[in-house]
Design an enzyme around this catalytic site. Structure first.
Site, PDB file in Angstrom:
ATOM      1  N   ASP A  88      15.199  -6.157  10.956  1.00 44.27           N
ATOM      2  CA  ASP A  88      13.626  -5.254  11.028  1.00 44.27           C
ATOM      3  C   ASP A  88      13.741  -4.711  12.001  1.00 44.27           C
ATOM      4  O   ASP A  88      12.691  -4.165  13.034  1.00 44.27           O
ATOM      5  CB  ASP A  88      12.853  -6.238  10.991  1.00 44.27           C
ATOM      6  CG  ASP A  88      12.216  -7.322  10.172  1.00 44.27           C
ATOM      7  OD1 ASP A  88      12.570  -7.169   8.739  1.00 44.27           O
ATOM      8  OD2 ASP A  88      12.224  -8.318  10.366  1.00 44.27           O
ATOM      9  N   LYS A 148      15.867   0.026  11.050  1.00 42.01           N
ATOM     10  CA  LYS A 148      16.629   1.406  10.221  1.00 42.01           C
ATOM     11  C   LYS A 148      15.986   2.215   9.531  1.00 42.01           C
ATOM     12  O   LYS A 148      16.967   3.064   9.525  1.00 42.01           O
ATOM     13  CB  LYS A 148      17.759  -0.276   9.393  1.00 42.01           C
ATOM     14  CG  LYS A 148      18.033  -0.341  10.348  1.00 42.01           C
ATOM     15  CD  LYS A 148      19.380  -2.050   9.398  1.00 42.01           C
ATOM     16  CE  LYS A 148      18.310  -2.434   8.614  1.00 42.01           C
ATOM     17  NZ  LYS A 148      18.442  -3.917   9.401  1.00 42.01           N
ATOM     18  N   GLY A 192      14.298  -4.572   3.521  1.00 42.47           N
ATOM     19  CA  GLY A 192      12.628  -4.307   3.309  1.00 42.47           C
ATOM     20  C   GLY A 192      13.157  -2.815   4.851  1.00 42.47           C
ATOM     21  O   GLY A 192      12.863  -3.040   5.258  1.00 42.47           O
ATOM     22  N   HIS A 193      13.261  -1.351   3.778  1.00 46.79           N
ATOM     23  CA  HIS A 193      13.645  -0.386   4.613  1.00 46.79           C
ATOM     24  C   HIS A 193      11.943   0.879   4.023  1.00 46.79           C
ATOM     25  O   HIS A 193      12.113   1.035   2.873  1.00 46.79           O
ATOM     26  CB  HIS A 193      14.696   0.379   4.621  1.00 46.79           C
ATOM     27  CG  HIS A 193      16.267  -1.158   4.380  1.00 46.79           C
ATOM     28  ND1 HIS A 193      17.424  -0.257   4.344  1.00 46.79           N
ATOM     29  CD2 HIS A 193      15.974  -1.568   5.347  1.00 46.79           C
ATOM     30  CE1 HIS A 193      18.205  -1.164   4.737  1.00 46.79           C
ATOM     31  NE2 HIS A 193      17.275  -2.174   6.096  1.00 46.79           N
ATOM     32  N   GLN A 238      19.616  -6.179   7.316  1.00 44.17           N
ATOM     33  CA  GLN A 238      19.227  -7.941   7.787  1.00 44.17           C
ATOM     34  C   GLN A 238      20.135  -7.063   9.294  1.00 44.17           C
ATOM     35  O   GLN A 238      19.986  -5.733   9.798  1.00 44.17           O
ATOM     36  CB  GLN A 238      20.015  -8.477   7.514  1.00 44.17           C
ATOM     37  CG  GLN A 238      18.702  -9.348   6.349  1.00 44.17           C
ATOM     38  CD  GLN A 238      19.754  -8.597   4.987  1.00 44.17           C
ATOM     39  OE1 GLN A 238      20.999  -8.886   4.295  1.00 44.17           O
ATOM     40  NE2 GLN A 238      18.386  -8.649   4.114  1.00 44.17           N
TER      41      GLN A 238
HETATM   42  P1  IMP Z   1      17.209 -15.533   2.928  1.00 48.40           P
HETATM   43  O1  IMP Z   1      18.902 -14.036   2.563  1.00 48.40           O
HETATM   44  O2  IMP Z   1      16.106 -14.779   1.866  1.00 48.40           O
HETATM   45  O3  IMP Z   1      18.244 -16.170   1.979  1.00 48.40           O
HETATM   46  O4  IMP Z   1      16.583 -15.583   4.388  1.00 48.40           O
HETATM   47  C1  IMP Z   1      17.801 -15.586   5.260  1.00 48.40           C
HETATM   48  C2  IMP Z   1      17.219 -15.745   6.632  1.00 48.40           C
HETATM   49  O5  IMP Z   1      17.292 -14.339   6.526  1.00 48.40           O
HETATM   50  C3  IMP Z   1      15.694 -15.841   6.705  1.00 48.40           C
HETATM   51  O6  IMP Z   1      15.102 -15.846   7.889  1.00 48.40           O
HETATM   52  C4  IMP Z   1      15.188 -14.317   6.204  1.00 48.40           C
HETATM   53  O7  IMP Z   1      13.767 -13.942   7.348  1.00 48.40           O
HETATM   54  C5  IMP Z   1      15.564 -14.321   6.467  1.00 48.40           C
HETATM   55  N1  IMP Z   1      16.032 -12.478   5.710  1.00 48.40           N
HETATM   56  C6  IMP Z   1      16.385 -11.848   4.616  1.00 48.40           C
HETATM   57  N2  IMP Z   1      16.507 -10.352   4.672  1.00 48.40           N
HETATM   58  C7  IMP Z   1      15.790  -9.758   6.136  1.00 48.40           C
HETATM   59  C8  IMP Z   1      15.359  -9.008   6.583  1.00 48.40           C
HETATM   60  O8  IMP Z   1      15.839  -7.877   5.590  1.00 48.40           O
HETATM   61  N3  IMP Z   1      14.781  -8.629   7.590  1.00 48.40           N
HETATM   62  C9  IMP Z   1      14.565  -9.806   8.513  1.00 48.40           C
HETATM   63  N4  IMP Z   1      15.117 -10.960   8.282  1.00 48.40           N
HETATM   64  C10 IMP Z   1      15.605 -11.114   6.670  1.00 48.40           C
END
Ligand code: IMP
Length: 434
Positions: free
Chosen positions: A13, A16, A40-41, A223
């Protein structure tokens, strides 16, 4: 011709979307190499807002967009996203979109398991996006995944399904859940297969060709480095490697193709989900950062935790990912603060009671949770930085802040983004013209 790899240098976040869109408009191919639809872009093109989770950002402008083998692909989420974008006037076909045929699939059973585990974990939950990302990566390395190429061989899937279901049925039983409904799963796969297969191919081959032709490739990370399964705040991480090195392994091009590594860095820090966050502010200041920065998750809508800029973490991320230059985003959120703080080190009390000063983030989760930030305080600035397009447009104190950030993270600033508008950018060094 130079390629560019974009990665988030914090917990995701970092903003990007805008930077990737700007670079994608000048790239010949855009490649996603890790993660899945947990990303989420948000792209704003003209008056239209596009929200992408799985598709590479280039797709909105018709640039060749590729999902590499390092991604975990939910075929139903893919279809829904393509349909949504098509409804917004985006044209997607096999000429401008390809999926690696060796990409593992996220199945409904992965989503189930993600939810069951998080539900049972109570206070110890990771705070995942609930998309089944972790369980799908587990099955990939456990060598029982169903992959895109398997969709062309569904009649020969029995032994693979035996292995997959034996594993999941045992886990499901532990949660008091019925076994996987194999017949329903096969049926669902049969239904979605033609849709996915129209885009499937060995993308390493396509990328090799594109590269040979001298095209500019943009590798689009999702991420952030602090969520990397090796280098992040383990176990509060995502299940993929989010560092720049994955651009090579997750696409099928060699490490010499990743080019300029652009680390996206927010001028303060945010995090969604659980896990250590040394500079977190659970007070009015944190609240103010969240409100001014509109800090709500794009995928889950969750409120993001907010805190001061942590130079120790970003220095570490830049080193681990070989960042060539950073894009500093959301500086305007700090406008109007009397004082701003930057974390320059940590204090950690050892088991012997002795307090040590650290210039890095330790690996152990208990240490990560108990480090105390050491702050440097600077005067803030009253005037706005929003919309600035050159250094001359910035208040002197804001420039001092940027210079101090640059010094502390030991990595140069390549660009500063001063609003969601594409033109509101101060360009110091063009990553594609390295
Ligand atoms: P997962 O990727 O759904 O397994 O989540 C694992 C961790 O990564 C959690 O803390 C999510 O909030 C974080 N996370 C996953 N994708 C994103 C993203 O695109 N932005 C920010 N945090 C993310």
């Amino acid at each position: 011709m130079a390629n560019v790899t974009v990665i988030g240098a914090q917990w995701g976040d970092e903003g990007k979307g805008k930077i990737v869109d700007w670079l994608a408009s000048r790239a010949d191919a855009v490649v996603r190499f890790q993660g899945g639809h947990n990303a989420g872009h948000t792209l704003v093109v003209g008056n239209e807002v596009y929200k992408l989770s799985l598709l590479p950002s280039g797709i909105v402008r018709g640039t060749l967009s590729i999902i590499g083998n390092g991604v975990v692909l939910d075929p139903w989420a893919l279809k829904a996203e393509i349909e949504k974008l098509t409804g917004q006037g985006v044209t997607i076909h096999s000429e401008n979109f390809a999926i690696a045929d060796n990409c593992p699939l996220i199945l409904p059973l992965h989503r189930d398991l993600d939810g069951l585990r998080e539900g049972a974990a109570g206070a110890g939950k990771i705070g995942t996006t609930g998309r089944g990302i972790g369980p799908a990566y587990e099955d990939k390395v456990g060598r029982r995944a169903i992959r895109v190429c398997d969709l062309a061989h569904l009649d020969a899937l029995d032994s693979q399904l035996d292995r997959l279901c034996a594993h999941h049925d045992a886990l499901r039983a532990g949660f008091g859940q019925p076994p996987v409904d194999r017949a329903a799963l096969i049926e669902e796969l049969r239904e979605i297969a033609p849709f996915v297969l129209q885009f499937a191919q060995p993308v390493w081959k396509r990328l090799k060709k594109v590269r040979k032709a001298g095209a500019r490739i943009l590798f689009e990370g999702a991420q952030g480095v602090l969520l990397d399964v090796d280098h992040g705040t383990y176990p509060f991480v995502t299940s993929s490697n989010t560092v720049s090195g994955t651009a090579a392994s997750g696409s099928g091009l060699g490490p010499n193709s990743t080019g300029f590594v652009l680390g996206i860095v927010k001028a303060y820090t945010t995090r969604v989900g659980s896990g250590p966050f040394p500079t977190e502010l659970e007070d009015e200041t944190g609240q103010k950062l969240g409100e001014r920065g509109h800090e709500f998750g794009t995928v889950t809508g969750r409120k993001r935790r907010c805190g001061w800029f942590d130079a120790v973490l970003v220095r570490q991320s830049c080193a681990i990912s070989g960042v060539t230059g950073i894009a500093l985003t959301k500086l305007d959120v700090l406008d109007g603060f009397d004082k701003v703080r930057i974390c320059t080190g940590y204090r950690l009390r050892g088991s012997d009671g002795v307090v040590k000063v650290l210039d890095y983030f330790p690996s152990h989760s208990a240490d990560q949770a108990s480090v105390e930030p050491i702050y440097e305080e600077m005067d803030g600035w009253k005037d706005t930085t929003a919309g600035a397009r050159s250094w001359a447009d910035l208040p002197a104190q804001a420039i001092k802040y940027i210079q101090r950030v640059q010094e502390l993270i030991e990595t140069p600033v390549a660009l500063v983004s001063t609003s969601p508008e594409r033109e509101d950018t101060i360009l110091v060094r063009d990553p594609f013209v390295d």
